[in-house]
Design an enzyme around this catalytic site. Structure first.
Site, PDB file in Angstrom:
ATOM      1  N   ARG A  85       0.818  -1.203   0.000  1.00 19.08           N
ATOM      2  CA  ARG A  85       0.000   0.000   0.000  1.00 19.08           C
ATOM      3  C   ARG A  85       0.858   1.262   0.000  1.00 19.08           C
ATOM      4  O   ARG A  85       0.559   2.224  -0.664  1.00 19.08           O
ATOM      5  CB  ARG A  85      -0.913  -0.001   1.229  1.00 19.08           C
ATOM      6  CG  ARG A  85      -1.802   1.215   1.295  1.00 19.08           C
ATOM      7  CD  ARG A  85      -2.230   1.488   2.708  1.00 19.08           C
ATOM      8  NE  ARG A  85      -3.239   0.542   3.154  1.00 19.08           N
ATOM      9  CZ  ARG A  85      -3.501   0.334   4.440  1.00 19.08           C
ATOM     10  NH1 ARG A  85      -2.813   0.965   5.372  1.00 19.08           N
ATOM     11  NH2 ARG A  85      -4.428  -0.524   4.801  1.00 19.08           N
ATOM     12  N   TYR A  86       1.906   1.268   0.822  1.00 19.44           N
ATOM     13  CA  TYR A  86       2.832   2.399   0.883  1.00 19.44           C
ATOM     14  C   TYR A  86       4.061   2.037   0.045  1.00 19.44           C
ATOM     15  O   TYR A  86       4.467   0.873   0.024  1.00 19.44           O
ATOM     16  CB  TYR A  86       3.278   2.624   2.328  1.00 19.44           C
ATOM     17  CG  TYR A  86       2.156   2.874   3.314  1.00 19.44           C
ATOM     18  CD1 TYR A  86       1.494   4.093   3.355  1.00 19.44           C
ATOM     19  CD2 TYR A  86       1.769   1.883   4.214  1.00 19.44           C
ATOM     20  CE1 TYR A  86       0.477   4.323   4.272  1.00 19.44           C
ATOM     21  CE2 TYR A  86       0.750   2.101   5.133  1.00 19.44           C
ATOM     22  CZ  TYR A  86       0.115   3.334   5.156  1.00 19.44           C
ATOM     23  OH  TYR A  86      -0.886   3.556   6.075  1.00 19.44           O
ATOM     24  N   ARG A  89       7.068   0.141   2.157  1.00 18.52           N
ATOM     25  CA  ARG A  89       6.912  -0.980   3.081  1.00 18.52           C
ATOM     26  C   ARG A  89       5.781  -1.900   2.640  1.00 18.52           C
ATOM     27  O   ARG A  89       4.782  -1.444   2.085  1.00 18.52           O
ATOM     28  CB  ARG A  89       6.720  -0.519   4.521  1.00 18.52           C
ATOM     29  CG  ARG A  89       5.693   0.567   4.753  1.00 18.52           C
ATOM     30  CD  ARG A  89       6.192   1.477   5.899  1.00 18.52           C
ATOM     31  NE  ARG A  89       5.137   2.282   6.492  1.00 18.52           N
ATOM     32  CZ  ARG A  89       4.733   3.457   5.966  1.00 18.52           C
ATOM     33  NH1 ARG A  89       5.243   3.887   4.830  1.00 18.52           N
ATOM     34  NH2 ARG A  89       3.792   4.149   6.576  1.00 18.52           N
ATOM     35  N   CYS A  98      -3.329 -18.745  13.972  1.00 19.11           N
ATOM     36  CA  CYS A  98      -3.049 -18.009  15.197  1.00 19.11           C
ATOM     37  C   CYS A  98      -3.280 -18.976  16.351  1.00 19.11           C
ATOM     38  O   CYS A  98      -4.019 -19.941  16.208  1.00 19.11           O
ATOM     39  CB  CYS A  98      -4.001 -16.831  15.360  1.00 19.11           C
ATOM     40  SG  CYS A  98      -3.957 -15.709  13.965  1.00 19.11           S
ATOM     41  N   CYS A 102      -9.122 -14.315  17.532  1.00 19.00           N
ATOM     42  CA  CYS A 102      -9.776 -13.181  18.176  1.00 19.00           C
ATOM     43  C   CYS A 102     -11.050 -12.869  17.399  1.00 19.00           C
ATOM     44  O   CYS A 102     -11.034 -12.799  16.175  1.00 19.00           O
ATOM     45  CB  CYS A 102      -8.847 -11.975  18.161  1.00 19.00           C
ATOM     46  SG  CYS A 102      -7.185 -12.392  18.712  1.00 19.00           S
ATOM     47  N   CYS A 105     -11.015  -9.832  14.833  1.00 22.54           N
ATOM     48  CA  CYS A 105      -9.849  -9.765  13.938  1.00 22.54           C
ATOM     49  C   CYS A 105     -10.137  -8.997  12.648  1.00 22.54           C
ATOM     50  O   CYS A 105     -11.152  -9.208  12.007  1.00 22.54           O
ATOM     51  CB  CYS A 105      -9.391 -11.171  13.589  1.00 22.54           C
ATOM     52  SG  CYS A 105      -7.972 -11.181  12.476  1.00 22.54           S
ATOM     53  N   ARG A 107      -8.561  -9.415   9.940  1.00 23.00           N
ATOM     54  CA  ARG A 107      -8.430 -10.338   8.802  1.00 23.00           C
ATOM     55  C   ARG A 107      -9.320 -11.553   9.014  1.00 23.00           C
ATOM     56  O   ARG A 107      -8.961 -12.688   8.722  1.00 23.00           O
ATOM     57  CB  ARG A 107      -6.977 -10.771   8.608  1.00 23.00           C
ATOM     58  CG  ARG A 107      -6.041  -9.619   8.365  1.00 23.00           C
ATOM     59  CD  ARG A 107      -5.115  -9.794   7.169  1.00 23.00           C
ATOM     60  NE  ARG A 107      -4.396  -8.539   6.934  1.00 23.00           N
ATOM     61  CZ  ARG A 107      -3.290  -8.175   7.617  1.00 23.00           C
ATOM     62  NH1 ARG A 107      -2.775  -8.962   8.533  1.00 23.00           N
ATOM     63  NH2 ARG A 107      -2.719  -7.028   7.357  1.00 23.00           N
ATOM     64  N   ASP A 266     -11.540  -1.522  12.520  1.00 24.10           N
ATOM     65  CA  ASP A 266     -11.839  -1.493  11.082  1.00 24.10           C
ATOM     66  C   ASP A 266     -13.273  -1.965  10.871  1.00 24.10           C
ATOM     67  O   ASP A 266     -13.834  -2.666  11.716  1.00 24.10           O
ATOM     68  CB  ASP A 266     -10.869  -2.421  10.343  1.00 24.10           C
ATOM     69  CG  ASP A 266      -9.431  -1.917  10.432  1.00 24.10           C
ATOM     70  OD1 ASP A 266      -9.237  -0.705  10.293  1.00 24.10           O
ATOM     71  OD2 ASP A 266      -8.526  -2.737  10.650  1.00 24.10           O
ATOM     72  N   ASP A 303      -7.467   3.303  10.205  1.00 30.41           N
ATOM     73  CA  ASP A 303      -7.023   2.807   8.911  1.00 30.41           C
ATOM     74  C   ASP A 303      -8.190   3.047   7.970  1.00 30.41           C
ATOM     75  O   ASP A 303      -9.232   2.387   8.079  1.00 30.41           O
ATOM     76  CB  ASP A 303      -6.681   1.318   9.017  1.00 30.41           C
ATOM     77  CG  ASP A 303      -5.545   0.939   8.089  1.00 30.41           C
ATOM     78  OD1 ASP A 303      -5.330   1.663   7.098  1.00 30.41           O
ATOM     79  OD2 ASP A 303      -4.889  -0.078   8.350  1.00 30.41           O
ATOM     80  N   LYS A 310      -3.295   4.718   7.102  1.00 24.11           N
ATOM     81  CA  LYS A 310      -3.558   5.037   8.502  1.00 24.11           C
ATOM     82  C   LYS A 310      -3.403   6.533   8.729  1.00 24.11           C
ATOM     83  O   LYS A 310      -2.455   7.142   8.260  1.00 24.11           O
ATOM     84  CB  LYS A 310      -2.571   4.299   9.401  1.00 24.11           C
ATOM     85  CG  LYS A 310      -2.746   2.792   9.394  1.00 24.11           C
ATOM     86  CD  LYS A 310      -1.768   2.134  10.351  1.00 24.11           C
ATOM     87  CE  LYS A 310      -1.847   0.620  10.276  1.00 24.11           C
ATOM     88  NZ  LYS A 310      -1.314   0.105   8.985  1.00 24.11           N
TER      89      LYS A 310
END
Ligand code: PLP
Ligand code: SF4
Length: 345
Positions: A85-86, A89, A98, A102, A105, A107, A266, A303, A310
């Site tokens: 996206r940037y 990075r 995981c 969670c 989450c 994702r 999000d 975000d 962000k």
């Protein structure tokens, strides 16, 4: 004392006080459920801050409005498993496993799906892409949880990245110190420290997650010279108060962990019941800034949907009146500050 017992997602039974969690099968069929013995041991009731983060709830299926990928990560993915996206990075999704899934989450569309580490071929394509883009100097391993990879796979990923000369910083985003601290061994720390500069951002959301076990895990990583940051998600009913957040952030400093980001939720489908207003987030920041060590105060970020990136938000505490600024201090006092008028050369 509560009676609590669980088995993993293949054997869908969570027992609590001898009664099954409502709608367990229905919810877990759509969004996988997984716990560790350690994290489960911190649950004192389904409604405590730990239970709310990891036990399935019917409200996950009732969220009709939000979408699975609001940050359009899929369309920012030039090759599978890589998000660019940037310019400088990238995020590399090295695993979709995981220790604990969670419920909030970001994702949710991806984690626990097929339960697989990134295939060797996909990893090679991603590494090739990074190699072909000299502007990329910071690679963030995410997932799922990168530390769920076996040591050999983790070594292969890190060797692959370190073979690319223009990559300077490697970051690992992991919740393992919080949910599965026994994975953080001296052996793992020795493996990781061969790849410096390597940063770890962990993910504590509540002071009850600061225990002797998670403290020990963070200590092992810090002793290996790994700078530790933390990303917290602002969660309704879990950590949406100034008092809780102050205890969490100052507690993290005592673990040698620097609070980095406080994330506004999000707009991910299945997580709407955890969302707070931005006003709540700003109040929490205002309640910390100046009242506790500046080191302990994270940046509050949203975000933006659509992959716009962000953006950090601050409480609105400056009023401009030409060159006179009226600035509100942390105690609420208004102080005037005389600015200069810059002249062009
Ligand atoms: C959050 C994020 C990053 C890293 O952002 P920083 O502000 O540098 O921590 C990079 N890429 C994507 C896609 C991200 O979501
Ligand atoms: S550990 Fe991170 S990636 Fe895994 S389920 Fe929790 S929030 Fe999602």
């Amino acid at each position: 004392m509560y009676y609590f017992k669980y088995t993993d997602s293949t054997n869908s039974k969570i027992k609590y006080n001898n009664s099954t969690i409502d709608n367990y099968d229905l919810v877990s069929a759509r969004y996988p459920v997984k716990l560790t013995d350690y994290y489960a041991s911190l649950i004192t009731s389904p409604d405590n801050p730990i239970g709310r983060q990891c036990l399935p709830h019917i409200r996950e299926l009732e969220d009709e409005v939000q979408c699975p990928d609001p940050l359009t990560e899929s369309s920012l993915s030039p090759v599978p498993g890589l998000i660019h996206r940037y310019p400088d990075r990238v995020v590399l999704l090295v695993s979709n496993r995981c220790p604990v899934y969670c419920r909030f989450c970001m994702r949710k569309r991806h984690v626990g799906n097929g339960d697989a580490p990134m295939a060797r071929e996909a990893l090679n394509r991603a590494l090739q892409y990074i190699n072909d883009h000299p502007a990329i100097n910071d690679v963030i391993l995410s997932g799922g949880d990168p530390l769920m990879l076996a040591d050999e796979s983790l070594t292969a990923v890190l060797d692959g990245i370190r073979a690319i000369p223009h990559v300077s910083v490697i970051r690992i985003g992991t919740r393992v110190p919080v949910t599965f601290p026994e994975r953080i061994t001296g052996e793992l720390a020795n493996l990781l420290k061969r790849y410096h500069p390597l940063y770890i951002n962990t993910h504590f959301n509540h002071p009850d997650e600061i225990t002797p076990a998670s403290r020990f895990a963070c200590g092992v990583l810090a002793d290996a010279g790994i700078p530790l940051g933390n990303q917290t998600v602002l969660l309704k009913g879990v950590n949406d108060s100034v008092e809780t957040m102050k205890r969490l952030m100052t507690g993290l400093l005592s673990l040698r962990v620097k609070p980095y980001y406080l994330h506004q939720m999000d707009l991910v489908k299945g997580t709407a019941h955890f969302r707070t207003s931005v006003t709540t987030g700003l109040k929490i920041i205002a309640g910390m800034r100046g009242h506790i060590s500046g080191l302990a105060v994270p940046q509050y970020v949203i975000d933006l949907p659509g992959g716009k990136g962000k953006v950090a938000l601050l409480p609105d505490d400056v009023e401009f009146n030409d060159t006179t600024l009226s600035i509100r201090t942390y105690t609420g006092e208004r102080v005037s500050y005389e600015d200069i008028r810059e002249t062009r050369e």
